[in-house]
Design a protein around this motif. Sequence first.
Motif, PDB file in Angstrom:
ATOM      1  N   HIS A  15      -2.316  -8.119   0.108  1.00 36.33           N
ATOM      2  CA  HIS A  15      -3.661  -8.388  -0.379  1.00 36.33           C
ATOM      3  C   HIS A  15      -4.165  -9.653   0.316  1.00 36.33           C
ATOM      4  N   HIS A  48     -10.411 -10.468   1.367  1.00 39.83           N
ATOM      5  CA  HIS A  48     -10.819  -9.090   1.113  1.00 39.83           C
ATOM      6  C   HIS A  48     -11.306  -8.850  -0.308  1.00 39.83           C
ATOM      7  N   GLN A  49     -11.151  -9.806  -1.191  1.00 37.97           N
ATOM      8  CA  GLN A  49     -11.439  -9.540  -2.593  1.00 37.97           C
ATOM      9  C   GLN A  49     -12.848  -9.003  -2.827  1.00 37.97           C
ATOM     10  N   TRP A 105     -12.834  -5.452  -1.654  1.00 36.70           N
ATOM     11  CA  TRP A 105     -12.041  -4.609  -2.546  1.00 36.70           C
ATOM     12  C   TRP A 105     -12.821  -4.254  -3.801  1.00 36.70           C
ATOM     13  N   GLU A 106     -13.500  -5.228  -4.365  1.00 38.72           N
ATOM     14  CA  GLU A 106     -14.285  -4.972  -5.571  1.00 38.72           C
ATOM     15  C   GLU A 106     -15.420  -3.992  -5.287  1.00 38.72           C
ATOM     16  N   SER A 118     -13.373  -0.427  -4.865  1.00 44.23           N
ATOM     17  CA  SER A 118     -12.735   0.094  -6.084  1.00 44.23           C
ATOM     18  C   SER A 118     -13.707   0.183  -7.257  1.00 44.23           C
ATOM     19  N   LEU A 144      -6.588  -3.511   4.337  1.00 40.44           N
ATOM     20  CA  LEU A 144      -7.525  -3.068   3.307  1.00 40.44           C
ATOM     21  C   LEU A 144      -7.440  -1.557   3.125  1.00 40.44           C
ATOM     22  N   ARG A 193      -4.271  -0.644   1.169  1.00 33.85           N
ATOM     23  CA  ARG A 193      -4.426  -0.947  -0.254  1.00 33.85           C
ATOM     24  C   ARG A 193      -5.320   0.092  -0.931  1.00 33.85           C
ATOM     25  N   PHE A 194      -6.405   0.451  -0.262  1.00 34.53           N
ATOM     26  CA  PHE A 194      -7.333   1.443  -0.802  1.00 34.53           C
ATOM     27  C   PHE A 194      -6.667   2.812  -0.890  1.00 34.53           C
ATOM     28  N   TRP A 254      -4.371   2.999  -3.839  1.00 33.83           N
ATOM     29  CA  TRP A 254      -5.159   3.077  -5.070  1.00 33.83           C
ATOM     30  C   TRP A 254      -5.729   4.482  -5.259  1.00 33.83           C
ATOM     31  N   GLN A 295      -7.966  -3.106 -10.483  1.00 37.35           N
ATOM     32  CA  GLN A 295      -7.736  -3.984  -9.351  1.00 37.35           C
ATOM     33  C   GLN A 295      -6.691  -3.468  -8.366  1.00 37.35           C
ATOM     34  N   ASP A 296      -5.895  -2.481  -8.763  1.00 40.49           N
ATOM     35  CA  ASP A 296      -4.821  -2.068  -7.865  1.00 40.49           C
ATOM     36  C   ASP A 296      -4.182  -0.780  -8.348  1.00 40.49           C
TER      37      ASP A 296
END
Length: 330
Positions: free
Chosen positions: A6, A10-11, A14-15, A18, A40, A43-44, A47, A56-57
């Motif tokens: 993470h 990227h937060q 990411w928000e 997601s 990214l 992570r996506f 998810w 969040q994850d």
Amino acid sequence: MPGVEHLPWHQPLWEALSGRAWQAHAYLLHGPAGSGKRELAERFAAWLLCSQPGPQDACGSCASCKLYRAASHPDLFILQPEEPGKAILIGHVRELVAAIQQTAQQGGRKVIILEPAEVMTIESANALLKSLEEPGAGTVFLLLSDQPSFLLPTIKSRCVLQACPLPPAGLAAQWLAGKLPELEAGQRDMLLQLAGGSPLRALEYAQDQLLQQRSEVVEGVKQLLKRQSSPGDLAARWAKLPPVLLLEWFAGWSQAVLRYQLTQDDADLGLADMQPVLKYISGFVQADALLQLHDWILERRVKLLRRAPLRQDLLLESLLGQWLALVQRT
């Protein structure tokens, strides 16, 4: 989720991803090399595939997450060139299309990570279009690109575009310090400057000992100007260095000389390792000739990025020959 990095910058991205009320069938994550698009996307993907995702994850504990962590998820497909620098061919796309037409083995989504999207041939891009237009239920494409301008407009128009910018300088320096505590701050700063502000690229440069390679190139340029090495000699010595990177350095040096001729400000000469050389040649190099060489360098860089079959030895020898001719006193 464990195993998926993470990145702090990227937060917000990411928000945005997601937090969507519904997920699109195709995304184009685009931005500079080293901005963390692959991290990214992974992570996506985790998810999207998770059977019990949180806000969040991914949960990290369901069967899907365990398969993902073990790099054996049957509904995750990765499409990349067979070798770095090669193209994604139509055969690769047809194999992918055939595979994703099957029912998801875990009963959820199917996710495809395609990177780098810009190296698809026109034929392979066209072969992908129908799947992007009419994907199967629960199928999500994640296309990654450093050079989105190289993509067909028809590909881009079928994707949700998500820009992935580089982090602010302070955050990049802080992250890199945590990864490379053994290096001095000045070395990390130089890596970041060479990487154009990308901490991931700077980390890769450190692992590839780029500072040492840069020192060898700078020394070679000095030897060229002193007639201690010929263009052919240096082209042979630099045979294993990335040609795109070398062109970027020479393009940057050309720009620095032009700026300095206008401002006479040492700060415009760039990194300290080449400042004496650039300051020396700025006194007699002709701006028009320098602009012509700069355009030549950029044209060759674009050809390399488009995977044109250029011989590196001839390319470098021509570059160095022109550089030498450029700085000869008139």
